[in-house]
Structures are given as structure tokens and as C-alpha cells.
Design an enzyme around this catalytic site. Structure first.
Site, short mmCIF file in Angstrom:
data_model
loop_
_atom_site.label_atom_id
_atom_site.label_comp_id
_atom_site.label_asym_id
_atom_site.label_seq_id
_atom_site.Cartn_x
_atom_site.Cartn_y
_atom_site.Cartn_z
N ASN A 123 -0.39 8.12 -7.91
CA ASN A 123 -1.91 7.84 -8.96
C ASN A 123 -2.66 7.08 -7.80
O ASN A 123 -3.98 7.19 -8.61
CB ASN A 123 -1.20 7.52 -10.15
CG ASN A 123 -2.45 7.00 -10.88
OD1 ASN A 123 -3.07 8.12 -11.11
ND2 ASN A 123 -2.71 5.13 -10.72
N ILE B 116 1.73 73.94 -13.78
CA ILE B 116 1.03 75.40 -13.60
C ILE B 116 0.53 75.93 -12.26
O ILE B 116 0.92 74.40 -11.48
CB ILE B 116 -0.28 74.81 -14.19
CG1 ILE B 116 -0.83 73.40 -13.47
CG2 ILE B 116 -0.34 75.03 -15.59
CD1 ILE B 116 -2.38 72.85 -13.73
N SER C 2 0.61 -1.25 0.28
CA SER C 2 0.10 -0.37 -0.12
C SER C 2 0.63 1.42 0.25
O SER C 2 1.60 1.57 0.89
CB SER C 2 -0.93 -0.42 1.12
OG SER C 2 -0.84 1.32 0.95
N PRO D 123 2.30 66.87 -7.12
CA PRO D 123 3.80 67.77 -8.23
C PRO D 123 3.72 68.28 -9.62
O PRO D 123 4.56 68.72 -10.38
CB PRO D 123 4.37 66.15 -8.66
CG PRO D 123 4.11 64.95 -8.20
CD PRO D 123 2.93 65.95 -7.47
N GLY E 97 -4.76 76.03 -9.04
CA GLY E 97 -6.72 76.91 -9.44
C GLY E 97 -6.93 77.76 -8.22
O GLY E 97 -7.68 78.35 -7.43
N HIS F 217 2.51 71.04 -9.92
CA HIS F 217 2.61 72.28 -9.62
C HIS F 217 4.08 72.63 -9.39
O HIS F 217 4.28 74.08 -9.12
CB HIS F 217 1.66 72.58 -8.44
CG HIS F 217 0.50 73.08 -8.91
ND1 HIS F 217 -0.48 72.86 -9.62
CD2 HIS F 217 -0.39 72.13 -7.70
CE1 HIS F 217 -1.31 72.55 -9.61
NE2 HIS F 217 -1.70 71.74 -8.79
N ASP G 135 -0.39 71.82 -0.54
CA ASP G 135 -1.26 70.55 -1.58
C ASP G 135 0.39 70.43 -2.32
O ASP G 135 0.50 71.61 -3.66
CB ASP G 135 -2.35 71.22 -2.99
CG ASP G 135 -2.41 70.69 -4.05
OD1 ASP G 135 -2.35 69.91 -4.37
OD2 ASP G 135 -3.31 71.37 -4.57
P1 NAI Z 1 -8.24 3.02 -10.73
O1 NAI Z 1 -9.36 2.51 -9.85
O2 NAI Z 1 -9.08 2.82 -11.90
O3 NAI Z 1 -7.10 3.18 -10.59
C1 NAI Z 1 -7.02 3.82 -8.96
C2 NAI Z 1 -5.99 2.04 -8.46
O4 NAI Z 1 -5.34 2.79 -7.46
C3 NAI Z 1 -6.19 0.98 -8.58
O5 NAI Z 1 -5.58 0.23 -9.37
C4 NAI Z 1 -6.40 0.37 -6.99
O6 NAI Z 1 -6.06 -1.17 -6.63
C5 NAI Z 1 -4.62 1.13 -6.72
N1 NAI Z 1 -4.97 1.59 -5.32
C6 NAI Z 1 -5.36 1.88 -4.16
N2 NAI Z 1 -5.59 1.89 -2.99
C7 NAI Z 1 -3.96 1.97 -3.08
C8 NAI Z 1 -3.57 1.73 -2.50
N3 NAI Z 1 -3.55 1.82 -1.16
N4 NAI Z 1 -1.85 1.15 -2.70
C9 NAI Z 1 -1.90 1.17 -3.41
N5 NAI Z 1 -2.78 1.29 -4.88
C10 NAI Z 1 -3.58 1.55 -4.79
O7 NAI Z 1 -8.56 4.88 -11.09
P2 NAI Z 1 -8.37 5.98 -12.08
O8 NAI Z 1 -9.34 6.70 -12.58
O9 NAI Z 1 -7.30 5.07 -12.79
O10 NAI Z 1 -7.50 6.64 -10.85
C11 NAI Z 1 -6.23 7.18 -10.71
C12 NAI Z 1 -6.15 8.28 -9.98
O11 NAI Z 1 -6.70 9.22 -10.55
C13 NAI Z 1 -6.21 8.21 -8.85
O12 NAI Z 1 -5.90 9.34 -7.68
C14 NAI Z 1 -8.83 8.48 -9.20
O13 NAI Z 1 -8.62 9.65 -7.72
C15 NAI Z 1 -7.89 10.32 -9.28
N6 NAI Z 1 -8.56 10.81 -10.76
C16 NAI Z 1 -9.49 10.44 -12.10
C17 NAI Z 1 -10.28 10.85 -12.40
C18 NAI Z 1 -10.97 9.67 -13.31
O14 NAI Z 1 -11.74 10.69 -14.00
N7 NAI Z 1 -10.80 8.84 -13.13
C19 NAI Z 1 -11.14 11.62 -11.76
C20 NAI Z 1 -10.37 12.55 -10.94
C21 NAI Z 1 -9.08 11.60 -10.29
#
Ligand code: NAI
Length: 738
Positions: free
Chosen positions: A99, A531, A75, A514, A534, A516, A511
Site C-alpha cells: 500500500n 436437398i 522503506s 453438408p 441449386g 446436400h 460444393d
Molecule cells: P497516504 O500518503 O495517506 O499513505 C501512503 C503511506 O505510505 C504514507 O503514510 C507514507 O508515509 C507511506 N510511504 C511512502 N513511501 C514509503 C516507503 N518507501 N516505505 C514505506 N512507507 C512509505 O496515501 P493513501 O491515499 O492512503 O495511499 C495509499 C495507497 O493507495 C498508495 O499506494 C496510493 O498510491 C494508492 N492510491 C490512493 C488513492 C486515493 O484516492 N487515496 C487513489 C489511488 C491510489
């Protein structure tokens, strides 16, 4: 074409790379030569469970394409372990893409502790842990690229995502600081808010949109931001569907709400709310230094008594004006005090051209004079402090460029002669605002007090060029109006030189503009040279009238009104033309050399001469018969004035009584110029003053009563040169024909 962006030799860690966006990044980096650590816990979207499958699959994909990759199943909360995988496998860490993410959407009321904590642990704390583990390695190698993944939900808010929004915007704050701390080590940290179809968004997006918003449209931005060529640092981007946009903060010009020595109240904030929130000419502060600098500048501006309008870092850039009469009219400006001594009175008198060459003027220039007096027009000096110290632009609803302010008109009324020293307090308020199309006219009323006693009242009428057209009224019953001079030759004319240093001297009275004194500043304003103020010409004209019609008696001065028309250059001659109409002296002031009118529509009202008011009744009361005779005398003087002046060479003061009270006063001047007739008390010294009842005057004029006989009969009282009264016949001769 420039070479493709390569990541050969670079080690990249992408968290949460087992699917969605992370997978796409990992593949893209791998394709371009990077060694990739594919991290993924492999749990569900809510943070439950774990599996190595997701990360392994992506590693295989990269390897299948000939890339280098290793899986990590920890994690992100165990940040050290992730970095250790990179170090153990590839020997370094260059690029980190934070990410990994989960969702636990709930309406705020239903958000439990676990919902809050898990989201923060994965997104914010997880990014912190991994980044901290990488930081020193990047610092030591003087290279690092870090991405934080935020969200539109954090930037804008989104229903049901309180926990997620908070963590996501927390990441932006983290990135902003890392960008600053990492800069000198070539560690750049940027933030993205992506939009893409993934398992996280499949519950909130329709399936066709989910398919269209491909993760591969986000990856190119991430790769560019992570490349060593890219110098972007501390920025935020929205990205999705093939579009990329950069975001920044915007700040209104704002408003200084606090005034020196005054409590700042919630009401002040309420009353300036529109200006606080007006994004016209907004600024884009990009650092905490810029933000703090504004605050420090505000502190000193408030201390200087300048309750000014704007964010000072950009106030100069603003030429916009906002006039809102509803908000501004009636507003009271900060109270001003003005302390002065005899020195200020003398300095002012010199500033308006008084000279010790003229013995009459010594009483204004010498504090030891038995009748030492302060010139009445000095009354503008304590009052102008309210205007000059930026008070106007501190008023809510009065946002304008101060360089576009012109002094249009001035009214001053004294309620008692000004003390020659003391402390005066001025209270100013916005009396009204007029819309003249090409500009706005602001009427500023200033009442000046000595202790509790009202000493004088000023009305400044200022014109703000270009600030009109706000749909306001064109006239106001609050305005003290100008009055045109009579349509006849002036009764008196005085020509006076201004000195080359007149403006340099006058400005010492307060007054300091500048315009003036400083030729460069004057040139910027479109003037050939500095000037005259006034209000300096105003002072010249007023003392001309005071001398001509009130014998320099300051207690006779009641009020003055002028319109400023054209400027005067120091060294030019001022010509004041005067018309006496009762107690009102109309005046017109010109530059003698050019004939240009300087002051127009102007007048000075005088108090009656001492003694004249005793038992006086208005001249008009009851319609005096003698008025007709004087009217005829006036016509005669016009025709034969020069001849009569030669023969008579005297000034006759007349007091016409009715019912035992003085009902009218007249002056027949057959001594100066071509002679003149004035209605009203004579302000100078008449050679002879005659007091006669209205009806007896008619008898004399009709030839029915001999003046000598009237004198001996006690019907005609004569003061002064009695012999002069014998010449009366020359004036009254033939009036029997009337
Ligand atoms: P996703 O769910 O496809 O990917 C997220 C990945 O993070 C998953 O594979 C999950 O297993 C992994 N994950 C979750 N908890 C974890 C942990 N504790 N340690 C390691 N890995 C862990 O989601 P997505 O859409 O690809 O999101 C990627 C990032 O982009 C996220 O942070 C999300 O919040 C952000 N995001 C995505 C948007 C979208 O439209 N897809 C919009 C705004 C933000």
C-alpha cells in the site's frame, strides 16, 4: 447469518500503514484478530524524510483496542527487513497489503529522472521487494494473500501522472503473474484501484469530497480479498465511496487482415479498421492461453485460405451482421486457381444427370470420344471457389453469418467453349450490394481466365437473410436481370429424373456443403432431408436446352441466367419447359411431382448456328414482308397443329433473304407434338431447308408464284428432302387471302 470473517492466527503486513488507507486496513485487521505489522517510513508525500511516529501511532491504536501489532520503519525498498519484522515478532507472514506510496506529479515534459525513479522504486520495486521476501514463506505454508495497490490513473491515464500511472499499471501486470504462479500454493494475488480522501489526494480533491470518500469504505474489500475463504485470484477492482466494481479486459471480434500468399499491408489494416475496432459482440479473454489460441487458430484459418472475419474463439457466438456497401463494393477477393482434368468434366456431367444410356451424351462422358466436350455450365465450378472458400466474409464491410447466406441467382457467360482440362484463374470482386429490407443482396462478379484469356464470367447473386435495412439501394445496373418466360404454352418440355444419389454425386464437383448429404445438418436448416444443389438443377436445365435447341453443340452456348426458387429433393423429376424466342431460350424448371417451381426468370442465349451468321443481317432490319406470313402460319399451327403434323410429318427450315443476305430464319415444325413455329435458326436437323428472297416468298404465299416454278427458276433453293417441299402447299394454301 454466516460467522463474521476472522483473521485470528493470521499475520498481516500492511505497508505505508502510518496513515490514510494503510492505517484503516491495519486497524480493521487488528480488530478482527490478526497480528499486524504496521510499516511506514514516515516521510512526506514526495518520498522525502522519514519518521517512526506514524507507524507507532497506529500500533498504539490497534493495541488500545486489544489487538496485536508491531511497527516497522523501513522503506519498502528493503522488503526483506519488513518480512523479517513479521517473522521475528509473530513467527510467520500470511497476508501482505502493498500500500505504501508517494506522488511526484509533473507534466510529462517536466518529469525528471528522479521523479520517474522514485515513484517506480517505492510503488513497483517496493512491492516487488516485499512480496519476494514473503513469497517462499507463503509458498511453504501453502497459504498467502497479497494485495497490490494500483490506481485509476494507471488504468485510464491522468494528466501529470505519467510516472505514477506507469508504475501503478506495472503493479497490475505483476499481480496477474503472481496470481498464476501462486495459485497452486493457495497464494492469491488481487489488485485494487482505490479512491479515498487522504494526504495523497488532498491536493487534487475538494475538501468536502475528501471527507466523504472515507478510507473505511475501501478496507472491507481488502479484508475480504485477504480472507482464507475468498477464492478470488488475479482480479482487479475499483473501490471507493462504498462501491466496489470488478474490471476485466474486453476485446473486439477483430478481423483477420492477412490472406494466404499475400503481403499484409498497412492499407489492409486501414481498410479494415472499423471492423478491428468494432466492439459489437466483443469477447472477454481471461488468459494468455485464450489469447494465443486465437492467434494459432488465425494461422490455420489463413493457411486454409479462409480470410474470415472474427476472433475465432467466439466467432460462432456472433450472429451480428454488418453490411457497409461503401467499404465493400469494388473490393477484390483473393485470386483463386482451379486445376482440372477430363475426370472433373465427366464427374460434373454425371453430377448434372448425364447418362451413357443416351448416345448423344457420350461426348460429355467419354474422354476418348472424337468430340469430347466439357459442359458449358461447368463454368460455375472454377468460379465458385472464390465464394465457397470464405472469400466473401474476408471483404471489409461484409460482416455476416455465413449460415444465413442463400444463393439467389446465377449468371454465367462463356467466351469460348471450356477446355476439357487445364488451370483456370478466377478474379472476383464485389460488383454491388443491394438492400432488400429483409436481407442484403451481394453481387459477386467472377472473371475466369485461362492464362491471360478470358474464358467465362459469372455473377453470383447471394442473399444474406436478415442483413438488410442498412439504408442501401434496392436495385443495381450491375445486376444481370432475370426475364419472365413468354405468356404462352412452352415450345418444348423435357422431363428428366434425378437419382437418389444426385446430390452425393454433384458435391464431388466441389460444393461440399453438408446440407446436400447430411440429414442432421439438413434438419438444422429446416429441411426434411438433404436437398439438391441449386447449381445442379441449373446444370440439368441447361443441358436440356443445349440438347433441344443446340444439338449438344457446346460452341452454341453463350450464357445462362436463373433465379433459384425452391429446392429439389434427390430422386424427384425435373421438368424443364422451354420457349424459343430467336436465339434466346426462356426456361422454367419445376419439380414434376409437386409442380413447385425450381428455377424461374431463366433463359439461355445461344450463338447462331454455324453458317447462319454468314452475310446475315438482323431479322428486324427493313421489316420483312414474310414476317406477316409466318405470323399467320404460327396462328394456323396453333389451331390446326395436330392435323397438320399428321398430314405433313416434316420439319421445314426457312432462310429468308433480302438484298442477297439472309435476313431471317424460321422453322416450321410439323413433326413433333402439335407442331410449332420458331423464329431463328433451326438448331436440329430440318427435313428440308428452303432459301428464298423475302419478295419471292410473298409471291409464293400469295399464290402468284408456283413453288415448283420458283424452284426451276432458281428463286427457291431447296436442301434436304426435296419431296417434302411438295407438301408446302398444305401450309401455304389460302395465304392469298392475307
Ligand atoms: P497516504 O500518503 O495517506 O499513505 C501512503 C503511506 O505510505 C504514507 O503514510 C507514507 O508515509 C507511506 N510511504 C511512502 N513511501 C514509503 C516507503 N518507501 N516505505 C514505506 N512507507 C512509505 O496515501 P493513501 O491515499 O492512503 O495511499 C495509499 C495507497 O493507495 C498508495 O499506494 C496510493 O498510491 C494508492 N492510491 C490512493 C488513492 C486515493 O484516492 N487515496 C487513489 C489511488 C491510489
Amino acid at each position: 447469518m454466516a460467522a463474521p470473517l476472522s483473521f485470528a492466527g493470521k499475520v498481516v503486513l500492511v505497508t505505508g500503514a502510518g496513515g490514510g488507507l494503510g492505517r484503516e486496513y491495519a486497524l480493521a485487521f487488528g480488530e478482527r484478530g490478526a497480528s499486524v505489522v504496521v510499516n511506514d517510513l514516515g516521510g512526506d508525500i514526495k518520498g522525502g524524510g522519514k519518521s517512526s511516529a506514524a507507524a507507532d501511532k497506529v500500533v498504539e491504536e490497534i493495541k488500545a483496542k486489544g489487538g496485536k501489532a508491531v511497527a516497522n520503519y523501513d522503506s519498502v525498498e528493503d522488503g526483506e527487513k519488513l518480512i523479517q519484522t513479521a517473522l521475528d515478532t509473530f513467527g510467520r507472514i500470511d497476508i501482505l497489503v502493498n500500500n505504501a506510496g508517494i506522488l511526484r506529479d509533473r507534466s510529462f515534459a517536466r518529469t525528471g529522472d528522479l521523479d520517474w525513479d522514485l515513484i517506480h522504486r517505492v510503488h513497483l520495486r517496493g512491492s516487488f521487494q516485499v512480496t519476494r521476501a514473503a513469497w517462499n514463506h507463503m509458498k511453504n505454508q501453502k497459504f498467502g494473500r497479497i494485495i497490490m495497490t494500483s490506481s485509476a490513473a494507471g488504468i485510464y491515464g491522468n494528466f501529470g501522472q505519467a510516472n505514477y500511472s506507469a508504475a501503478k499499471l506495472g503493479l497490475l501486470g505483476l499481480a496477474n503473474t503472481l496470481a498464476i504462479e501462486g495459485k497452486k500454493y493457495n497464494i492469491h494475488c488481487n489488485t485494487i484501484a482505490p479512491t479515498a480522501g487522504s494526504r495523497l489526494t488532498q491536493t487534487v480533491m475538494p475538501s468536502d469530497l475528501l471527507d466523504s470518500l472515507k478510507a473505511e469504505y475501501v478496507a472491507p474489500l481488502v479484508l475480504w480479498l485477504c480472507h482464507e475463504e475468498c477464492q478470488e485470484n488475479g482480479s482487479l477492482f475499483e473501490v471507493g465511496a462504498g462501491w466496489i466494481g470488478k474490471l476485466r479486459w474486453e476485446r473486439t471480434l477483430g478481423k483477420i487482415v492477412r490472406h494466404k500468399n499475400q503481403n499484409m499491408t498497412p492499407e489492409d489494416v486501414r481498410d479494415t479498421w472499423d471492423q478491428i475496432c468494432d466492439f459489437t459482440n466483443a469477447t472477454k479473454p481471461a488468459s494468455i492461453q485464450e489469447s494465443l489460441q486465437s492467434m494459432v487458430e488465425v494461422l490455420s484459418k489463413v493457411e486454409d485460405g479462409e480470410g474470415i472475419r472474427a476472433n475465432p474463439t467466439s466467432a460462432m457466438a456472433s450472429t451480428g451482421s454488418g453490411i457497409n456497401p461503401t467499404e465493400a463494393v469494388g473490393k477484390v477477393l483473393p485470386q483463386m486457381t482451379f486445376s482440372y482434368t477430363h475426370m472433373h468434366c465427366i464427374l460434373y456431367a454425371l453430377g448434372v444427370g448425364m447418362s451413357s444410356k443416351d448416345p448423344d451424351q457420350l461426348k460429355f462422358l467419354y474422354e476418348g470420344h472424337e468430340d469430347f466436350s466439357c459442359l458449358p455450365t461447368f463454368g460455375v465450378i472454377p468460379a465458385q471457389v472464390s465464394m465457397l472458400e470464405g472469400g466473401l466474409s474476408s471483404v471489409p464491410g461484409l460482416s455476416f453469418d455465413p449460415t444465413r447466406l442463400l444463393h439467389g441467382e446465377q449468371y454465367l457467360e462463356l467466351y469460348k467453349p471450356l477446355p476439357t482440362s487445364g488451370t483456370l484463374t478466377s478474379k472476383a470482386s464485389i460488383a454491388d450490394i443491394l438492400d432488400k429490407g429483409s436481407g442484403a443482396v451481394i453481387l459477386l462478379d467472377v472473371h475466369t481466365y485461362s492464362n491471360q484469356e478470358l474464358v467465362c464470367y459469372n455473377q453470383f447473386s447471394v442473399f444474406i437473410v436478415g442483413a438488410g435495412g442498412f439504408g442501401g439501394k434496392r436495385s443495381s445496373d450491375k445486376a444481370v436481370s432475370t426475364v419472365p418466360a413468354p405468356n404462352r404454352a412452352p415450345d418444348a418440355v423435357v422431363v428428366d429424373e434425378t437419382s437418389r444419389d444426385q446430390a452425393a454425386l454433384y458435391r464431388l464437383s466441389g460444393d461440399w456443403n453438408p446440407l446436400h448429404i447430411d440429414p442432421n445438418f439438413a434438419a438444422m436448416g429446416g429441411f426434411e432431408s438433404p436437398i439438391l444443389h441449386g447449381l445442379c438443377s441449373f446444370g440439368f436445365a441447361a443441358r436440356h436446352v443445349l440438347k433441344q435447341y443446340a444439338g449438344n453443340d457446346v460452341s452454341r452456348f453463350k450464357s445462362i441466367k436463373v433465379r433459384f426458387v425452391k429446392p429439389v429433393l434427390p430422386g424427384q423429376c425435373l421438368q424443364t419447359e422451354m420457349w424459343k424466342e430467336g436465339d434466346r431460350i426462356h426456361l422454367l424448371c419445376k419439380v414434376k411431382e409437386t409442380g413447385a417451381v425450381v428455377l424461374s426468370g431463366a433463359y439461355i442465349d445461344l450463338h447462331e448456328a454455324p453458317g447462319a451468321s454468314v452475310n446475315a443481317v438482323p431479322a428486324e432490319a427493313g421489316g420483312l414482308q414474310s414476317d406477316l406470313v409466318f405470323a399467320e402460319i404460327g396462328r394456323r399451327i396453333k389451331d390446326l397443329g395436330a392435323e397438320l403434323v399428321k398430314k405433313v410429318n416434316g420439319i421445314f427450315g426457312w432462310e429468308i433473304t433480302k438484298g442477297g443476305k439472309i435476313a431471317a430464319q424460321w422453322t416450321i415444325d410439323l413433326k413433333t407434338g402439335n407442331g410449332a413455329l420458331h423464329k431463328g435458326p433451326y438448331t436440329g436437323k430440318a427435313d428440308v431447308t428452303l432459301t428464298v428472297a423475302d419478295e419471292d416468298f410473298m409471291e409464293v404465299a400469295m399464290g402468284k408464284l408456283n413453288p415448283q416454278k420458283a424452284f426451276f427458276a432458281g428463286k427457291l433453293k431447296v436442301r434436304g428432302n426435296i419431296m417434302m417441299s411438295q407438301k408446302l402447299e398444305m401450309i401455304l394454301k389460302n395465304y392469298a387471302k392475307l
